[in-house]
Structures are given as C-alpha cells and as structure tokens.
Motif scaffolding. Structure first.
Motif, PDB file in Angstrom:
ATOM      1  N   VAL A  69       6.003 -18.121  11.348  1.00 45.59           N
ATOM      2  CA  VAL A  69       5.399 -16.843  11.721  1.00 45.59           C
ATOM      3  C   VAL A  69       4.043 -17.090  12.374  1.00 45.59           C
ATOM      4  O   VAL A  69       3.203 -17.807  11.818  1.00 45.59           O
ATOM      5  CB  VAL A  69       5.203 -15.950  10.467  1.00 45.59           C
ATOM      6  N   ASP A  70       3.817 -16.485  13.528  1.00 47.17           N
ATOM      7  CA  ASP A  70       2.514 -16.512  14.183  1.00 47.17           C
ATOM      8  C   ASP A  70       1.672 -15.419  13.525  1.00 47.17           C
ATOM      9  O   ASP A  70       1.978 -14.226  13.667  1.00 47.17           O
ATOM     10  CB  ASP A  70       2.682 -16.251  15.682  1.00 47.17           C
ATOM     11  N   LEU A  71       0.647 -15.811  12.790  1.00 46.81           N
ATOM     12  CA  LEU A  71      -0.150 -14.829  12.048  1.00 46.81           C
ATOM     13  C   LEU A  71      -0.864 -13.839  12.960  1.00 46.81           C
ATOM     14  O   LEU A  71      -1.087 -12.695  12.571  1.00 46.81           O
ATOM     15  CB  LEU A  71      -1.151 -15.536  11.136  1.00 46.81           C
ATOM     16  N   GLY A  72      -1.211 -14.246  14.159  1.00 46.67           N
ATOM     17  CA  GLY A  72      -1.846 -13.316  15.108  1.00 46.67           C
ATOM     18  C   GLY A  72      -0.907 -12.186  15.500  1.00 46.67           C
ATOM     19  O   GLY A  72      -1.294 -11.019  15.526  1.00 46.67           O
ATOM     20  N   VAL A  73       0.342 -12.522  15.769  1.00 46.34           N
ATOM     21  CA  VAL A  73       1.338 -11.507  16.128  1.00 46.34           C
ATOM     22  C   VAL A  73       1.628 -10.618  14.928  1.00 46.34           C
ATOM     23  O   VAL A  73       1.680  -9.393  15.035  1.00 46.34           O
ATOM     24  CB  VAL A  73       2.636 -12.173  16.649  1.00 46.34           C
ATOM     25  N   LEU A  74       1.801 -11.234  13.761  1.00 48.84           N
ATOM     26  CA  LEU A  74       2.104 -10.465  12.555  1.00 48.84           C
ATOM     27  C   LEU A  74       0.969  -9.495  12.226  1.00 48.84           C
ATOM     28  O   LEU A  74       1.213  -8.334  11.908  1.00 48.84           O
ATOM     29  CB  LEU A  74       2.343 -11.403  11.369  1.00 48.84           C
ATOM     30  N   ALA A  75      -0.266  -9.948  12.309  1.00 48.68           N
ATOM     31  CA  ALA A  75      -1.409  -9.086  11.999  1.00 48.68           C
ATOM     32  C   ALA A  75      -1.498  -7.914  12.974  1.00 48.68           C
ATOM     33  O   ALA A  75      -1.885  -6.815  12.584  1.00 48.68           O
ATOM     34  CB  ALA A  75      -2.706  -9.891  12.015  1.00 48.68           C
ATOM     35  N   THR A  79      -1.958  -3.673  11.547  1.00 54.23           N
ATOM     36  CA  THR A  79      -3.355  -3.244  11.575  1.00 54.23           C
ATOM     37  C   THR A  79      -3.592  -1.970  12.362  1.00 54.23           C
ATOM     38  O   THR A  79      -4.584  -1.853  13.080  1.00 54.23           O
ATOM     39  CB  THR A  79      -4.244  -4.368  12.149  1.00 54.23           C
ATOM     40  N   GLU A  80      -2.750  -0.985  12.199  1.00 52.05           N
ATOM     41  CA  GLU A  80      -2.888   0.240  12.992  1.00 52.05           C
ATOM     42  C   GLU A  80      -4.196   0.985  12.750  1.00 52.05           C
ATOM     43  O   GLU A  80      -4.655   1.713  13.607  1.00 52.05           O
ATOM     44  CB  GLU A  80      -1.704   1.160  12.738  1.00 52.05           C
ATOM     45  N   GLN A  81      -4.820   0.821  11.586  1.00 50.15           N
ATOM     46  CA  GLN A  81      -6.062   1.538  11.284  1.00 50.15           C
ATOM     47  C   GLN A  81      -7.276   0.621  11.370  1.00 50.15           C
ATOM     48  O   GLN A  81      -8.314   0.924  10.809  1.00 50.15           O
ATOM     49  CB  GLN A  81      -5.995   2.123   9.877  1.00 50.15           C
ATOM     50  N   ALA A  82      -7.155  -0.496  12.054  1.00 51.05           N
ATOM     51  CA  ALA A  82      -8.239  -1.479  12.042  1.00 51.05           C
ATOM     52  C   ALA A  82      -8.431  -2.091  13.418  1.00 51.05           C
ATOM     53  O   ALA A  82      -7.553  -2.050  14.275  1.00 51.05           O
ATOM     54  CB  ALA A  82      -7.912  -2.581  11.032  1.00 51.05           C
ATOM     55  N   THR A  83      -9.595  -2.705  13.596  1.00 49.72           N
ATOM     56  CA  THR A  83      -9.869  -3.519  14.772  1.00 49.72           C
ATOM     57  C   THR A  83      -9.356  -4.914  14.468  1.00 49.72           C
ATOM     58  O   THR A  83      -9.605  -5.448  13.383  1.00 49.72           O
ATOM     59  CB  THR A  83     -11.385  -3.573  15.034  1.00 49.72           C
ATOM     60  N   ILE A 102       1.146  -7.280   2.497  1.00 50.67           N
ATOM     61  CA  ILE A 102      -0.196  -7.605   2.002  1.00 50.67           C
ATOM     62  C   ILE A 102      -1.250  -7.030   2.947  1.00 50.67           C
ATOM     63  O   ILE A 102      -2.152  -6.300   2.518  1.00 50.67           O
ATOM     64  CB  ILE A 102      -0.380  -9.135   1.866  1.00 50.67           C
ATOM     65  N   VAL A 103      -1.139  -7.362   4.230  1.00 52.48           N
ATOM     66  CA  VAL A 103      -2.164  -6.948   5.198  1.00 52.48           C
ATOM     67  C   VAL A 103      -2.203  -5.428   5.324  1.00 52.48           C
ATOM     68  O   VAL A 103      -3.287  -4.822   5.302  1.00 52.48           O
ATOM     69  CB  VAL A 103      -1.929  -7.616   6.573  1.00 52.48           C
ATOM     70  N   SER A 104      -1.046  -4.778   5.416  1.00 51.43           N
ATOM     71  CA  SER A 104      -1.055  -3.321   5.582  1.00 51.43           C
ATOM     72  C   SER A 104      -1.619  -2.627   4.344  1.00 51.43           C
ATOM     73  O   SER A 104      -2.337  -1.625   4.465  1.00 51.43           O
ATOM     74  CB  SER A 104       0.326  -2.789   5.942  1.00 51.43           C
ATOM     75  N   ASN A 105      -1.356  -3.148   3.137  1.00 53.22           N
ATOM     76  CA  ASN A 105      -1.946  -2.560   1.935  1.00 53.22           C
ATOM     77  C   ASN A 105      -3.457  -2.763   1.904  1.00 53.22           C
ATOM     78  O   ASN A 105      -4.198  -1.853   1.530  1.00 53.22           O
ATOM     79  CB  ASN A 105      -1.301  -3.139   0.673  1.00 53.22           C
ATOM     80  N   LEU A 106      -3.923  -3.937   2.302  1.00 52.94           N
ATOM     81  CA  LEU A 106      -5.368  -4.179   2.337  1.00 52.94           C
ATOM     82  C   LEU A 106      -6.052  -3.284   3.371  1.00 52.94           C
ATOM     83  O   LEU A 106      -7.133  -2.743   3.115  1.00 52.94           O
ATOM     84  CB  LEU A 106      -5.656  -5.649   2.625  1.00 52.94           C
ATOM     85  N   VAL A 107      -5.414  -3.096   4.528  1.00 55.51           N
ATOM     86  CA  VAL A 107      -5.982  -2.233   5.572  1.00 55.51           C
ATOM     87  C   VAL A 107      -6.015  -0.781   5.101  1.00 55.51           C
ATOM     88  O   VAL A 107      -7.020  -0.091   5.257  1.00 55.51           O
ATOM     89  CB  VAL A 107      -5.216  -2.389   6.903  1.00 55.51           C
ATOM     90  N   ARG A 108      -4.911  -0.305   4.522  1.00 54.28           N
ATOM     91  CA  ARG A 108      -4.886   1.081   4.016  1.00 54.28           C
ATOM     92  C   ARG A 108      -5.947   1.277   2.936  1.00 54.28           C
ATOM     93  O   ARG A 108      -6.625   2.304   2.896  1.00 54.28           O
ATOM     94  CB  ARG A 108      -3.502   1.433   3.461  1.00 54.28           C
ATOM     95  N   ASN A 109      -6.094   0.307   2.055  1.00 55.63           N
ATOM     96  CA  ASN A 109      -7.100   0.387   0.996  1.00 55.63           C
ATOM     97  C   ASN A 109      -8.504   0.442   1.603  1.00 55.63           C
ATOM     98  O   ASN A 109      -9.339   1.254   1.194  1.00 55.63           O
ATOM     99  CB  ASN A 109      -6.959  -0.816   0.057  1.00 55.63           C
ATOM    100  N   ALA A 110      -8.759  -0.424   2.580  1.00 58.25           N
ATOM    101  CA  ALA A 110     -10.079  -0.444   3.232  1.00 58.25           C
ATOM    102  C   ALA A 110     -10.348   0.867   3.956  1.00 58.25           C
ATOM    103  O   ALA A 110     -11.456   1.409   3.895  1.00 58.25           O
ATOM    104  CB  ALA A 110     -10.168  -1.629   4.196  1.00 58.25           C
ATOM    105  N   GLY A 156      -5.997   7.879  -4.449  1.00 55.86           N
ATOM    106  CA  GLY A 156      -4.843   7.014  -4.249  1.00 55.86           C
ATOM    107  C   GLY A 156      -4.102   6.723  -5.533  1.00 55.86           C
ATOM    108  O   GLY A 156      -4.434   7.232  -6.601  1.00 55.86           O
ATOM    109  N   SER A 157      -3.088   5.879  -5.416  1.00 55.49           N
ATOM    110  CA  SER A 157      -2.233   5.585  -6.560  1.00 55.49           C
ATOM    111  C   SER A 157      -2.699   4.383  -7.349  1.00 55.49           C
ATOM    112  O   SER A 157      -2.160   4.086  -8.413  1.00 55.49           O
ATOM    113  CB  SER A 157      -0.801   5.346  -6.072  1.00 55.49           C
ATOM    114  N   GLY A 158      -3.661   3.637  -6.839  1.00 51.52           N
ATOM    115  CA  GLY A 158      -4.126   2.467  -7.559  1.00 51.52           C
ATOM    116  C   GLY A 158      -3.172   1.292  -7.440  1.00 51.52           C
ATOM    117  O   GLY A 158      -3.165   0.424  -8.294  1.00 51.52           O
ATOM    118  N   LEU A 159      -2.366   1.249  -6.379  1.00 49.01           N
ATOM    119  CA  LEU A 159      -1.367   0.189  -6.238  1.00 49.01           C
ATOM    120  C   LEU A 159      -1.669  -0.813  -5.130  1.00 49.01           C
ATOM    121  O   LEU A 159      -1.197  -1.936  -5.187  1.00 49.01           O
ATOM    122  CB  LEU A 159       0.007   0.809  -5.948  1.00 49.01           C
ATOM    123  N   GLY A 160      -2.413  -0.434  -4.114  1.00 44.40           N
ATOM    124  CA  GLY A 160      -2.579  -1.272  -2.922  1.00 44.40           C
ATOM    125  C   GLY A 160      -3.037  -2.686  -3.213  1.00 44.40           C
ATOM    126  O   GLY A 160      -2.405  -3.658  -2.782  1.00 44.40           O
TER     127      GLY A 160
END
Length: 185
Positions: A69-75, A79-83, A102-110, A156-160
C-alpha cells in the motif's frame, strides 16, 4: 467481558434494521429534509460498522489482509476533512482498509474536538494527524483511549480513538497520542 459481548450483540442486531434504513433513505426525493435523513443514516451506519470492527479486533476475530500500500495514496482517500501533506511516502505491507479506518477515525476525532485546522502528514511509513485545538485530555494521555468514555462535555460516541488504537494494535503498528500546540496522533 460482558460489556464487550453486549456491545457486539447490539452492533450485530442493528445491522438488519440499519440496512433497511439505508435503502429507504436512498429512495427519498432530493430535498433538504431527505439530505439530513441520509446524513444521519450514514452516521448511524458508520457507528455500527465501527462498533463491529472494535469488537472483532478486541475478540481476536478480525482478519488482517496485507498487501503493498502506498501510504500517500491511502491517506488521500481518508482525509476529506483535513489538509494533506505528503513527503516521500513509503509503500508498506499492511491492510489498507484498517489503515483507512485508523486515519479516518483520527481525522473525524480531530475535526470534532480539535481546532479549525486538521493536517494529515505522511512521512515515509508514518502518518501523523494534527489539529490546532486544546489537545487531548490528560486522562487520554495517561490511560489511553477508553471506549464509550469521554471527558465531561465532549461530543460523540467515544469510539474514534479506541477504534484507531485497536486497529493499530491489530496491525502491529503503534498509535502515539501527544499534545504539541494541539492534539497529535
């Protein structure tokens, strides 16, 4: 263990009525009210899926499917809500669906609990999610993410963070939470 089993049972039982809701919401005419219904149904769908993922990971029933997996492509996809900042991304052998989770939950949480700006930086084999908000509560930094438990007043639900942590552990990755002019994961 009872709490874990209860959560797994609830998430499983919600799948059938949720499928009916998703289908029904798609059939509604295009207007402001139906758009609101679709957003809320999607939010509920994500919550049920997140619950199931968390319980599978915690019970040892999760399957990890590794592939290059290319992490740049995956990220980029997560990351729809992030730069997004990509600096020399690595191709790693991992489960792309779980890293995306993982990344989408961290972005949503942030986005929900941080400041105005959320930045995702991919450097080699690491992905960093940073916001300019007040940072993580001390309890989260000392005890780690606790599912269904949030600091007083948090939405929130406290799950992210619990989901991100469980998925990282499942992959053999490390999730580090810190405060540095905002929250950093």
């Amino acid at each position: 263990e009872r709490e874990r089993q209860f959560g797994a049972d609830v998430a499983h039982e919600l799948r059938t009525p949720l499928t009916a809701l998703v289908t029904s919401a798609e059939l509604l005419p295009e207007d402001e009210s139906s758009a609101l219904v679709r957003r809320q149904v999607d939010r509920l769908r994500r919550l049920v899926e997140d619950l199931l993922e968390l319980f599978r990971a915690e019970s040892g029933q999760a399957e990890v499917r590794r592939e290059p997996v290319d992490l740049g492509v995956l990220a980029t996809d997560a990351t729809e809500q992030a730069t997004l900042v990509v600096e020399d991304p690595a191709v790693v052998e991992t489960d792309p669906r779980r890293v995306h989770l993982i990344v989408s939950n961290l972005v949503r949480n942030a986005a929900a609990h941080g400041g105005q700006r959320v930045t995702v930086t991919v450097r080699g084999a690491s992905i960093e999610v940073r916001d300019d908000g007040p940072g993580y509560p001390e309890q989260v930094l000392t005890q780690g993410p606790l599912r269904f438990r949030r600091p007083s007043g948090a939405a929130g639900s406290g799950l992210g963070l619990a989901i991100a942590s469980a998925q990282a552990e499942l992959l053999g990755a490390r999730l580090t939470l810190a405060n540095d002019d905002g929250a950093v994961a």
